[in-house]
Write a protein that holds these residues in place. Structure first.
Motif, PDB file in Angstrom:
ATOM      1  N   LEU A  84       0.462  -1.503  -0.119  1.00 46.50           N
ATOM      2  CA  LEU A  84      -0.206  -0.180   0.203  1.00 46.50           C
ATOM      3  C   LEU A  84       1.078   1.099  -0.421  1.00 46.50           C
ATOM      4  O   LEU A  84       0.895   2.530  -0.828  1.00 46.50           O
ATOM      5  N   LEU A  85       1.981   1.522   1.102  1.00 37.96           N
ATOM      6  CA  LEU A  85       2.467   2.814   1.067  1.00 37.96           C
ATOM      7  C   LEU A  85       3.478   2.628   0.036  1.00 37.96           C
ATOM      8  O   LEU A  85       4.340   4.047  -0.446  1.00 37.96           O
ATOM      9  N   ILE A  86       4.076   1.404  -0.724  1.00 44.57           N
ATOM     10  CA  ILE A  86       5.062   1.781  -2.258  1.00 44.57           C
ATOM     11  C   ILE A  86       4.063   1.928  -3.116  1.00 44.57           C
ATOM     12  O   ILE A  86       4.155   3.110  -3.848  1.00 44.57           O
ATOM     13  N   TYR A  87       3.200   1.839  -3.235  1.00 42.37           N
ATOM     14  CA  TYR A  87       2.184   1.741  -5.021  1.00 42.37           C
ATOM     15  C   TYR A  87       1.342   2.632  -4.899  1.00 42.37           C
ATOM     16  O   TYR A  87       0.017   2.595  -6.060  1.00 42.37           O
ATOM     17  N   TYR A  88       0.371   2.770  -3.753  1.00 38.13           N
ATOM     18  CA  TYR A  88      -1.179   3.525  -3.780  1.00 38.13           C
ATOM     19  C   TYR A  88      -1.247   5.063  -2.452  1.00 38.13           C
ATOM     20  O   TYR A  88      -2.454   5.105  -2.373  1.00 38.13           O
ATOM     21  N   THR A  89      -0.373   5.343  -2.494  1.00 38.66           N
ATOM     22  CA  THR A  89      -0.128   6.635  -1.688  1.00 38.66           C
ATOM     23  C   THR A  89      -0.636   7.556  -2.880  1.00 38.66           C
ATOM     24  O   THR A  89       0.479   8.221  -2.800  1.00 38.66           O
ATOM     25  N   GLU A  90      -1.536   7.765  -2.974  1.00 37.16           N
ATOM     26  CA  GLU A  90      -1.751   8.784  -4.377  1.00 37.16           C
ATOM     27  C   GLU A  90      -3.676   9.116  -4.755  1.00 37.16           C
ATOM     28  O   GLU A  90      -3.848   8.254  -3.150  1.00 37.16           O
ATOM     29  N   PRO A  91      -3.930  10.113  -4.850  1.00 37.58           N
ATOM     30  CA  PRO A  91      -5.189  10.779  -4.436  1.00 37.58           C
ATOM     31  C   PRO A  91      -5.957   9.555  -4.770  1.00 37.58           C
ATOM     32  O   PRO A  91      -7.777   9.836  -4.187  1.00 37.58           O
ATOM     33  N   ASP A  92      -5.988   8.847  -6.218  1.00 37.51           N
ATOM     34  CA  ASP A  92      -7.620   7.797  -6.372  1.00 37.51           C
ATOM     35  C   ASP A  92      -7.310   7.365  -4.908  1.00 37.51           C
ATOM     36  O   ASP A  92      -8.820   6.326  -5.199  1.00 37.51           O
ATOM     37  N   TYR A  93      -6.728   6.400  -4.812  1.00 35.31           N
ATOM     38  CA  TYR A  93      -6.604   5.377  -3.206  1.00 35.31           C
ATOM     39  C   TYR A  93      -6.589   6.007  -2.090  1.00 35.31           C
ATOM     40  O   TYR A  93      -6.215   5.150  -1.063  1.00 35.31           O
ATOM     41  N   ILE A  94      -5.766   7.504  -1.543  1.00 27.22           N
ATOM     42  CA  ILE A  94      -5.357   7.892  -0.017  1.00 27.22           C
ATOM     43  C   ILE A  94      -6.676   7.248   0.999  1.00 27.22           C
ATOM     44  O   ILE A  94      -6.101   6.411   1.699  1.00 27.22           O
ATOM     45  N   ASP A  95      -7.689   7.480   0.349  1.00 30.92           N
ATOM     46  CA  ASP A  95      -9.036   7.488   1.630  1.00 30.92           C
ATOM     47  C   ASP A  95      -9.233   6.204   1.881  1.00 30.92           C
ATOM     48  O   ASP A  95      -9.379   5.543   3.036  1.00 30.92           O
ATOM     49  N   ARG A  96      -8.823   5.236   0.666  1.00 27.94           N
ATOM     50  CA  ARG A  96      -9.043   3.489   1.147  1.00 27.94           C
ATOM     51  C   ARG A  96      -7.960   3.003   1.962  1.00 27.94           C
ATOM     52  O   ARG A  96      -7.807   2.646   2.503  1.00 27.94           O
ATOM     53  N   VAL A  97      -6.692   3.887   1.810  1.00 30.11           N
ATOM     54  CA  VAL A  97      -5.596   3.353   2.389  1.00 30.11           C
ATOM     55  C   VAL A  97      -5.883   3.599   3.452  1.00 30.11           C
ATOM     56  O   VAL A  97      -5.620   2.722   4.451  1.00 30.11           O
ATOM     57  N   LEU A  98      -5.901   4.943   3.739  1.00 26.20           N
ATOM     58  CA  LEU A  98      -6.194   5.478   5.018  1.00 26.20           C
ATOM     59  C   LEU A  98      -7.455   4.282   5.932  1.00 26.20           C
ATOM     60  O   LEU A  98      -7.170   4.022   7.153  1.00 26.20           O
ATOM     61  N   GLY A  99      -8.344   4.552   5.585  1.00 28.46           N
ATOM     62  CA  GLY A  99      -9.365   3.424   5.951  1.00 28.46           C
ATOM     63  C   GLY A  99      -8.836   1.769   5.878  1.00 28.46           C
ATOM     64  O   GLY A  99      -8.454   1.577   7.335  1.00 28.46           O
ATOM     65  N   LEU A 100      -7.913   1.116   5.744  1.00 31.71           N
ATOM     66  CA  LEU A 100      -7.674  -0.167   5.410  1.00 31.71           C
ATOM     67  C   LEU A 100      -6.110  -0.355   6.559  1.00 31.71           C
ATOM     68  O   LEU A 100      -6.407  -0.565   8.087  1.00 31.71           O
ATOM     69  N   LEU A 101      -5.304   1.218   7.306  1.00 29.12           N
ATOM     70  CA  LEU A 101      -4.540   1.265   7.977  1.00 29.12           C
ATOM     71  C   LEU A 101      -5.439   1.449   8.992  1.00 29.12           C
ATOM     72  O   LEU A 101      -4.551   0.614   9.722  1.00 29.12           O
TER      73      LEU A 101
END
Length: 228
Positions: A140-157
């Motif tokens: 997640l941190l390498i490939y998905y810290t970008e605008p399209d995914y940030i909310d989903r990434v934070l939700g998963l973390l």
């Protein structure tokens, strides 16, 4: 093939590096002391040849043998649907942060197949196994810290509940990466009602404050947010 590759590994042993690595990396495998540039060179060669046979027959006795398999998977040029089963088979072999993080950084095919790999990662980001979970978080941190995914990434973390040290450190690292790239949503998350434990939350703040890409005024705000 296996014996030939092991011979090549043994020819690259650096005893000083072996002592250094053994002190730094907790692993169930024996560490030979082969430096990463040598492993990468060997992996690139294997990836251009009969890599399928290599991955099916590779041994796991030494740390470098496991690391090499992960590097080969990253260098292979093949369809994502063929590669993902190899990724899935490799993940259970991960038992330390070094193999985990090197493996993740090598999986660059993710950049071309964001949604496919995202869906592949979902079981890992809820795993109860420390290194399966770290694998998911580091991806997640390498490939998905970008605008399209940030909310989903934070939700998963935010949903990660695991006592493993290497999981907590990965979440903190991921949040600092999110902050550096997308400060506004990440700050809202950190300042809001998140589910982070005190150690992970404070470690995330510390990593952000240590970043040279964050201004002093923001660092002052972050210091005031520390939990006691």
């Amino acid at each position: 093939m296996h014996n030939k590759i092991r011979k090549q590994l043994f020819e690259q042993i650096d005893t000083d590096y072996q002592k250094f690595s053994s002190a730094l990396i907790p692993t169930n495998e024996n560490i030979l002391g082969v430096r990463m540039p040598a492993l990468r060179k060997l992996a690139k060669g294997i990836a251009k040849g009969d890599w399928r046979t290599y991955l099916q027959t590779a041994h796991d006795e030494y740390f470098e043998e496991v690391m090499l398999q992960g590097l080969v998977i990253g260098y292979v040029k093949a369809d994502v649907e063929e590669l993902l089963p190899y990724v899935a088979k490799f993940v259970p072999k991960i038992d330390n942060w070094s193999v985990c993080d090197s493996f993740c950084s090598g999986l660059k095919m993710t950049k071309q197949h964001k949604e496919r790999v995202w869906s592949f990662l979902q079981p890992y980001v809820v795993s109860e196994n420390e290194y399966e979970l770290r694998f998911g978080i580091v991806m997640l941190l390498i490939y998905y810290t970008e605008p399209d995914y940030i909310d989903r990434v934070l939700g998963l973390l935010n949903r990660v509940q695991h006592e493993g040290y290497y999981v907590k450190m990965a979440v903190a690292w991921a949040l600092s990466n999110c902050f550096v790239k997308l400060p506004d949503p990440t700050l809202r998350y950190l300042a809001g009602k998140n589910s982070l434990d005190v150690f992970t939350y404070n470690k995330a703040l510390q990593k952000i404050i240590e970043s040279t890409r964050v201004d002093q005024e923001t660092k002052k705000v972050l210091r005031s947010m520390k939990r006691r």
